[in-house]
Design a protein around this motif. Structure first.
Motif, PDB file in Angstrom:
ATOM      1  N   UNK A 234     -36.270 119.449  71.945  1.00  0.00           N
ATOM      2  CA  UNK A 234     -36.929 120.708  72.322  1.00  0.00           C
ATOM      3  C   UNK A 234     -37.202 120.709  73.827  1.00  0.00           C
ATOM      4  N   UNK A 235     -37.560 119.523  74.353  1.00  0.00           N
ATOM      5  CA  UNK A 235     -37.781 119.430  75.809  1.00  0.00           C
ATOM      6  C   UNK A 235     -36.477 119.625  76.578  1.00  0.00           C
ATOM      7  N   UNK A 236     -35.390 119.040  76.033  1.00  0.00           N
ATOM      8  CA  UNK A 236     -34.082 119.201  76.680  1.00  0.00           C
ATOM      9  C   UNK A 236     -33.701 120.689  76.690  1.00  0.00           C
ATOM     10  N   UNK A 237     -33.891 121.355  75.547  1.00  0.00           N
ATOM     11  CA  UNK A 237     -33.543 122.780  75.448  1.00  0.00           C
ATOM     12  C   UNK A 237     -34.412 123.632  76.377  1.00  0.00           C
ATOM     13  N   UNK A 238     -35.665 123.194  76.545  1.00  0.00           N
ATOM     14  CA  UNK A 238     -36.535 123.905  77.484  1.00  0.00           C
ATOM     15  C   UNK A 238     -36.021 123.724  78.916  1.00  0.00           C
ATOM     16  N   UNK A 239     -35.654 122.480  79.262  1.00  0.00           N
ATOM     17  CA  UNK A 239     -35.159 122.218  80.614  1.00  0.00           C
ATOM     18  C   UNK A 239     -33.850 122.965  80.892  1.00  0.00           C
ATOM     19  N   UNK A 240     -33.078 123.213  79.841  1.00  0.00           N
ATOM     20  CA  UNK A 240     -31.833 123.976  79.992  1.00  0.00           C
ATOM     21  C   UNK A 240     -32.092 125.482  79.964  1.00  0.00           C
ATOM     22  N   UNK A 241     -33.364 125.847  79.836  1.00  0.00           N
ATOM     23  CA  UNK A 241     -33.812 127.245  79.783  1.00  0.00           C
ATOM     24  C   UNK A 241     -33.251 128.012  78.584  1.00  0.00           C
ATOM     25  N   UNK A 242     -33.021 127.288  77.500  1.00  0.00           N
ATOM     26  CA  UNK A 242     -32.551 127.974  76.290  1.00  0.00           C
ATOM     27  C   UNK A 242     -33.720 128.344  75.377  1.00  0.00           C
ATOM     28  N   UNK A 243     -34.817 127.594  75.514  1.00  0.00           N
ATOM     29  CA  UNK A 243     -36.032 127.975  74.782  1.00  0.00           C
ATOM     30  C   UNK A 243     -37.230 127.898  75.738  1.00  0.00           C
ATOM     31  N   UNK A 244     -38.321 128.498  75.295  1.00  0.00           N
ATOM     32  CA  UNK A 244     -39.546 128.494  76.100  1.00  0.00           C
ATOM     33  C   UNK A 244     -40.673 127.921  75.240  1.00  0.00           C
ATOM     34  N   UNK A 245     -41.489 127.059  75.831  1.00  0.00           N
ATOM     35  CA  UNK A 245     -42.663 126.542  75.126  1.00  0.00           C
ATOM     36  C   UNK A 245     -43.781 127.568  75.258  1.00  0.00           C
TER      37      UNK A 245
END
Ligand SMILES: [Zn+2]
Length: 255
Positions: A234-245
């Motif tokens: 989830x952190x990787x996907x956040x860093x890739x800007x695909x999801x937002x926390x």
């Protein structure tokens, strides 16, 4: 974008597979633009890799073309299993352009799958060819389209209608961050993204995602810490800007 193939090019050929190859390649050369840059022309590949059909001289992206008369949205047969797995591990799979034509050689669907979405979870080993076959014992693979999240299935032509170029380029660029990950990392990232997409909603909770733990465990039987892995991805996907926390264990898929 003109969707009719130039049938006159096939006049010299008799084998159906050869005709399909000639017409669909010619169509790509005439109509396909590069999704990665602003180039509008493709070139026949000069690389020595048999899997690569064309490239874009300006940005160097490599593409493989696969033309089909029938369209199975779940899986499509591809080349040798071992060679495919090796290509994934060595990070040298090209982007795939899946093209479906009608009986009258009208381009009905063109789907672009960026190379990052070919992971070991999306490849299925087929049964070896029987001893009666010319290539007895040969083991092919299927690409499991249903295991690729919609982020990795970019429509260029959909149901006989071209999608806007700017949207195709936008969708392609949106997922290019995945290419920077190593193949084993990326495998997990794509699997978790697939699990998120299967929840069927844009806003989801960690608790909901944990309910997909069993599927992820099946894909990665040797990993015994699936939940921490989910949180890491989830952190990787956040860093890739695909999801937002969004805080409090809530997440949002980004367009
Ligand atoms: Zn390009």
């Amino acid at each position: 974008m003109e969707l009719q193939c130039d049938i006159s090019l096939a006049a010299r050929y008799t084998s159906a597979s050869q005709v399909a190859r000639i017409l669909s390649e010619a169509w790509c050369h005439r109509e396909l633009y590069c999704p990665a840059c602003d180039s509008n022309r493709i070139a026949r590949s000069k690389t020595n890799t048999p899997a690569v059909d064309f490239d874009y001289p300006r940005c160097g992206q490599l593409f493989q073309l696969k033309s089909l008369r029938t369209w199975n949205p779940k899986k499509i047969p591809d080349a040798a299993y071992d060679a495919m797995i090796r290509a994934i591990r060595q990070d040298r799979t090209p982007h795939l352009v899946l093209l479906q034509y009608t009986r009258d050689w009208f381009i009905q669907n063109v789907l672009l799958i960026p190379r990052s979405f070919f992971t070991e979870s999306t490849i299925e080993k087929r049964r070896p060819l029987s001893s009666a076959a010319r290539r007895a014992g040969w083991v092919g693979c299927n690409i499991l389209l249903e295991s690729i999240p919609e982020d990795g299935k970019i429509a260029i032509v959909s149901g006989g209608l071209p999608e806007p170029e700017h949207r195709v380029r936008q969708e392609f660029n949106r997922v290019q961050g995945l290419a920077k990950l190593t193949p084993p990392q990326r495998g997990w990232t794509v699997d978790v993204l697939t699990s998120i997409r299967r929840l069927g909603k844009n806003r989801f909770s960690l608790h909901e995602l944990y309910e997909t733990e069993h599927d992820l465990q099946e894909l990665h039987p040797s990993n015994h810490n699936v939940r921490p892995k989910i949180r890491q991805q989830l952190q990787v996907l956040r860093d890739l800007r695909l999801i937002k926390f969004e805080g409090n264990g809530s997440y949002l898929l980004k367009d």
